[in-house]
Design a protein around this motif. Sequence first.
Motif, PDB file in Angstrom:
ATOM      1  N   GLU A  35     -53.640  82.614  79.695  1.00 34.74           N
ATOM      2  CA  GLU A  35     -54.276  81.943  78.551  1.00 34.74           C
ATOM      3  C   GLU A  35     -53.333  81.765  77.358  1.00 34.74           C
ATOM      4  O   GLU A  35     -53.768  81.601  76.218  1.00 34.74           O
ATOM      5  N   GLY A  36     -52.021  81.799  77.593  1.00 34.70           N
ATOM      6  CA  GLY A  36     -51.066  81.602  76.517  1.00 34.70           C
ATOM      7  C   GLY A  36     -51.000  82.741  75.516  1.00 34.70           C
ATOM      8  O   GLY A  36     -50.451  82.565  74.419  1.00 34.70           O
ATOM      9  N   LEU A  37     -51.515  83.909  75.885  1.00 33.31           N
ATOM     10  CA  LEU A  37     -51.562  85.053  74.967  1.00 33.31           C
ATOM     11  C   LEU A  37     -50.571  86.141  75.371  1.00 33.31           C
ATOM     12  O   LEU A  37     -50.303  86.343  76.560  1.00 33.31           O
ATOM     13  N   ASP A  38     -50.046  86.851  74.375  1.00 32.22           N
ATOM     14  CA  ASP A  38     -49.155  87.975  74.640  1.00 32.22           C
ATOM     15  C   ASP A  38     -49.910  89.091  75.354  1.00 32.22           C
ATOM     16  O   ASP A  38     -51.146  89.178  75.299  1.00 32.22           O
ATOM     17  N   ALA A  39     -49.155  89.956  75.997  1.00 31.16           N
ATOM     18  CA  ALA A  39     -49.717  91.138  76.649  1.00 31.16           C
ATOM     19  C   ALA A  39     -49.373  92.376  75.838  1.00 31.16           C
ATOM     20  O   ALA A  39     -48.343  92.421  75.153  1.00 31.16           O
TER      21      ALA A  39
ATOM     22  N   GLY B 285     -52.497  96.543  88.888  1.00 34.94           N
ATOM     23  CA  GLY B 285     -52.411  97.764  88.092  1.00 34.94           C
ATOM     24  C   GLY B 285     -52.671  97.517  86.620  1.00 34.94           C
ATOM     25  O   GLY B 285     -53.003  98.443  85.881  1.00 34.94           O
ATOM     26  N   CYS B 286     -52.527  96.272  86.193  1.00 32.19           N
ATOM     27  CA  CYS B 286     -52.788  95.934  84.795  1.00 32.19           C
ATOM     28  C   CYS B 286     -54.292  95.836  84.532  1.00 32.19           C
ATOM     29  O   CYS B 286     -55.100  95.767  85.459  1.00 32.19           O
ATOM     30  N   VAL B 287     -54.638  95.821  83.251  1.00 36.94           N
ATOM     31  CA  VAL B 287     -56.011  95.616  82.830  1.00 36.94           C
ATOM     32  C   VAL B 287     -56.136  94.161  82.387  1.00 36.94           C
ATOM     33  O   VAL B 287     -55.466  93.732  81.453  1.00 36.94           O
TER      34      VAL B 287
ATOM     35  N   THR C 277     -51.702 107.421  78.037  1.00 36.35           N
ATOM     36  CA  THR C 277     -50.501 106.637  77.780  1.00 36.35           C
ATOM     37  C   THR C 277     -50.648 106.035  76.389  1.00 36.35           C
ATOM     38  O   THR C 277     -51.469 106.496  75.594  1.00 36.35           O
ATOM     39  N   PHE C 278     -49.847 105.013  76.080  1.00 34.13           N
ATOM     40  CA  PHE C 278     -49.928 104.411  74.747  1.00 34.13           C
ATOM     41  C   PHE C 278     -49.379 103.000  74.767  1.00 34.13           C
ATOM     42  O   PHE C 278     -48.677 102.601  75.706  1.00 34.13           O
ATOM     43  N   VAL C 279     -49.732 102.249  73.741  1.00 36.09           N
ATOM     44  CA  VAL C 279     -49.259 100.878  73.601  1.00 36.09           C
ATOM     45  C   VAL C 279     -47.841 100.902  73.049  1.00 36.09           C
ATOM     46  O   VAL C 279     -47.588 101.445  71.969  1.00 36.09           O
ATOM     47  N   MET C 280     -46.908 100.312  73.781  1.00 36.32           N
ATOM     48  CA  MET C 280     -45.524 100.245  73.323  1.00 36.32           C
ATOM     49  C   MET C 280     -45.298  99.048  72.392  1.00 36.32           C
ATOM     50  O   MET C 280     -44.439  99.098  71.516  1.00 36.32           O
ATOM     51  N   GLY C 281     -46.065  97.986  72.599  1.00 41.31           N
ATOM     52  CA  GLY C 281     -45.910  96.784  71.794  1.00 41.31           C
ATOM     53  C   GLY C 281     -46.398  95.586  72.579  1.00 41.31           C
ATOM     54  O   GLY C 281     -47.170  95.719  73.535  1.00 41.31           O
ATOM     55  N   THR C 282     -45.956  94.413  72.190  1.00 40.46           N
ATOM     56  CA  THR C 282     -46.388  93.186  72.858  1.00 40.46           C
ATOM     57  C   THR C 282     -45.215  92.477  73.523  1.00 40.46           C
ATOM     58  O   THR C 282     -44.057  92.653  73.142  1.00 40.46           O
TER      59      THR C 282
ATOM     60  N   ALA D  38     -49.888  96.798  81.803  1.00 36.66           N
ATOM     61  CA  ALA D  38     -50.171  96.052  80.571  1.00 36.66           C
ATOM     62  C   ALA D  38     -51.656  95.734  80.476  1.00 36.66           C
ATOM     63  O   ALA D  38     -52.398  95.822  81.464  1.00 36.66           O
ATOM     64  N   ILE D  39     -52.066  95.386  79.281  1.00 31.06           N
ATOM     65  CA  ILE D  39     -53.392  94.843  79.031  1.00 31.06           C
ATOM     66  C   ILE D  39     -53.167  93.381  78.654  1.00 31.06           C
ATOM     67  O   ILE D  39     -52.452  93.094  77.688  1.00 31.06           O
TER      68      ILE D  39
END
Length: 296
Positions: free
Chosen positions: A226-230, A270-272, A212-217, A253-254
């Motif tokens: 932790e207040g961080l984007d995925a 299912g997410c990492v 698969t691939f990273v689509m974005g955040t 998502a990661i």
Amino acid sequence: MPSEPYPAQPPSRNRRYLLILLVAALLVALGAAVALARGKDAGPAAGTWVSPSGASSPAATPSAAATPPPAAKPPAGLPVISYADGPDGLPEDPGASTLEVPSEALRPAKRLALYDAPGGKPRAYLPKKISGLPVVAPIVARADGWVAVLAPSSNRRIGWVPAGGWDPEPLRDHIVVDLSDHRLTWLREGAEQQTWTVSVGSSATPTPLGRTFVMGTTTTDGPVYEGLDALVLGTVPEKKENLAASLRGAHTAIHAWSRKSAFGRSVSNGCVRMPAAAQKALLKQISPGTPVLVVA
């Protein structure tokens, strides 16, 4: 409070994990050597199935076609891939179970039709953006003047695109997620940069296997993140019936996770799930289109 930075080099690794990284690095190095030998402007021979690394696949089928097969006009009402609705009728990724790493991506300059084969039937439109995220789809095969890309909002599906209407984009990073070892590794140009112990999907809600691939955040909601984007991936839940209704239209998502007890276990939806420091590192380095290989 953010968790402490996770060690970049773990105290031990099993032989299987080392083999995965070694094969991935060799494939990237082979692609670079072949590309250099072929020259910048050289292209694959017509009818040859070629991986983005430049190595001919054993499944290649020579063709006598002198010119690329024409692209049929998309019918009225052809569906457009969205965040919640993936494409129907596209073939499976023939390299889903391999360690081949795409080294080039396609960025649409306009809405593009995805076909089920070179010169085949149009199945869905690939838009320039999906939910505000720019589409950068890794190229995984070439044949008869066409390229195949990983289709977003689906698992292990590819779509074929003729020449024109898109721009090529090099890929230098990739991510390997080893489910059995509960480990995520970030590599750049085939060289390992960092690796972390993570949490992955449970047997009831597994992390989708394959490429698969990273689509974005995207933003997250709640202190557990932790207040961080995925980092949003192109894959979707494998067993939607086992998820809460609110998650069935989501993507894999990661993302960061505040509960350290989850790391090293198969307990997510299912997410990492990553340590916060690890997530921060990826958010600084990883761009849309980055290939992600999920192995068992």
